[in-house]
Write an enzyme that holds these catalytic residues in place. Sequence first.
Site, PDB file in Angstrom:
ATOM      1  N   ARG A 105     -42.068 -14.345  35.291  1.00 22.19           N
ATOM      2  CA  ARG A 105     -42.359 -12.923  35.066  1.00 22.19           C
ATOM      3  C   ARG A 105     -43.718 -12.859  34.421  1.00 22.19           C
ATOM      4  NH1 ARG A 105     -38.410  -8.137  32.906  1.00 22.19           N
ATOM      5  NH2 ARG A 105     -37.775  -8.434  35.060  1.00 22.19           N
ATOM      6  N   HIS A 132     -41.748  -6.364  42.362  1.00 24.10           N
ATOM      7  CA  HIS A 132     -40.514  -6.855  41.712  1.00 24.10           C
ATOM      8  C   HIS A 132     -39.464  -7.040  42.805  1.00 24.10           C
ATOM      9  CE1 HIS A 132     -37.648  -7.756  38.733  1.00 24.10           C
ATOM     10  NE2 HIS A 132     -37.394  -6.559  38.237  1.00 24.10           N
ATOM     11  N   GLN A 135     -35.487  -7.075  42.466  1.00 20.23           N
ATOM     12  CA  GLN A 135     -34.883  -5.775  42.158  1.00 20.23           C
ATOM     13  C   GLN A 135     -34.519  -5.012  43.429  1.00 20.23           C
ATOM     14  OE1 GLN A 135     -34.174  -4.281  39.039  1.00 20.23           O
ATOM     15  NE2 GLN A 135     -33.056  -2.940  40.426  1.00 20.23           N
ATOM     16  N   CYS A 287     -33.729   0.907  38.142  1.00 13.50           N
ATOM     17  CA  CYS A 287     -33.696  -0.537  37.899  1.00 13.50           C
ATOM     18  C   CYS A 287     -33.333  -0.879  36.456  1.00 13.50           C
ATOM     19  CB  CYS A 287     -35.038  -1.159  38.272  1.00 13.50           C
ATOM     20  SG  CYS A 287     -36.421  -0.577  37.274  1.00 13.50           S
TER      21      CYS A 287
HETATM   22  N1   CP Z   1     -34.541  -4.329  36.096  1.00 11.97           N
HETATM   23  C1   CP Z   1     -35.035  -5.385  35.401  1.00 11.97           C
HETATM   24  O1   CP Z   1     -35.820  -6.199  35.888  1.00 11.97           O
HETATM   25  O2   CP Z   1     -34.569  -5.464  34.107  1.00 11.97           O
HETATM   26  P1   CP Z   1     -35.040  -6.509  33.011  1.00 11.97           P
HETATM   27  O3   CP Z   1     -36.484  -6.171  32.678  1.00 11.97           O
HETATM   28  O4   CP Z   1     -34.122  -6.266  31.852  1.00 11.97           O
HETATM   29  O5   CP Z   1     -34.937  -7.899  33.558  1.00 11.97           O
HETATM   30  N1  NVA Z   2     -41.772  -0.867  36.080  1.00 13.19           N
HETATM   31  C1  NVA Z   2     -41.072  -1.578  35.043  1.00 13.19           C
HETATM   32  C2  NVA Z   2     -39.895  -2.307  35.614  1.00 13.19           C
HETATM   33  C3  NVA Z   2     -39.056  -3.028  34.603  1.00 13.19           C
HETATM   34  C4  NVA Z   2     -37.904  -3.778  35.207  1.00 13.19           C
HETATM   35  C5  NVA Z   2     -42.033  -2.535  34.344  1.00 13.19           C
HETATM   36  O1  NVA Z   2     -42.849  -3.159  35.021  1.00 13.19           O
HETATM   37  O2  NVA Z   2     -41.974  -2.631  33.130  1.00 13.19           O
END
Ligand code: CP
Ligand code: NVA
Length: 332
Positions: A105, A132, A135, A287
């Site tokens: 990440r 992502h 997701q 999400c």
């Molecule tokens: N939706 C999602 O990616 O959640 P987290 O940031 O908690 O992993």
């Molecule tokens: N758009 C958000 C998604 C988190 C799962 C972010 O990037 O923080």
Amino acid sequence: SGIHYITHADLSSQQIYNLIVSAIQHKHNVKYLNKQSGQPLSGKTLAIMFSKRSTRTRVATETAVAYLGGQPMFLGSQDIQLGVNESLLDTSVVVSSMVDGIMARVGSHSDIETLAKYSTVPVINALSDRYHPTQILADLMTMHEVFGPQPKDESSYVAHLTHPKETLPGLKVAWIGDGNNILHSMLVTFPKLGVHLSVATPKGYDPSKDVVKIAQDEAVKTNTEISFTHDPKVAVKDADVIVTDTWISMGQESEKAKRIKDFAGYQVTSSLAKDGGAKPNWKFLHCLPRKQEEVTDEVFYSPRSVVFQEAENRKWTILSVIDALLVKKSFD
Ligand code: CP
Ligand code: NVA
């Protein structure tokens, strides 16, 4: 360096379907039949290198690897400095020389591309500022479960009896919110599967032009409708699904006050859906993590909202991605 999982822009519709079908089979086998995995990852390690917080993705990944008999190794930004104390190139070469896969990440999307370029083992994108992908697999799996045949009671799972090819094409999803990584991932995925997408973003928060171009080129080939507006009411017309995300993504905390002002009128409410003419049976996706400004409690905690099913499906879809990359070594 083997195969990676960075964005659905790189995958065919069949490969995306394969991941969804495998996730549905895993859910059936593990949750409903209580089957063991046969420990195909016994003695293997997945490095989970996260430079940002996570609840769902981390828990889904660690439990999925454990189920497959492998060792998840969580490396947070306090443990190793992804690209801070050491270049990403060096980190990628070193870590991949000792593990069997890397789930990362990152902030900038170019970071995940660099990791993948220099890694000798498969790399999975666990969120970047651009995409992502895991997701969106969970979102599609949830839509398949919700719009496909329904089980007679809670203890019977019937999603595995139909193919998502029979349930997903033709559905219309309305995105009400920021032109962010989640929307980008929907844009490069939905047209491949014939899932229509109508997008409302405030002015100045449009998705990236190059991502829109990828979506439009694909949409022409598959006869899928992709549309863009700055009016949420226009976007929700005839929608089967209304979806949003936080207005303030990780890393944008300093823009909070401005964003809350600029997103006025973008809260998902039942009157927005009603006034805009969403389908009577519309469902709500998010999400998570969620804040109240982007969706009312009334919608978020209503039977229309399938957000917790969607969150659980992160586990089954991530299990299917890890299974494809580290066990089957193929998306086909
Ligand atoms: N939706 C999602 O990616 O959640 P987290 O940031 O908690 O992993
Ligand atoms: N758009 C958000 C998604 C988190 C799962 C972010 O990037 O923080």
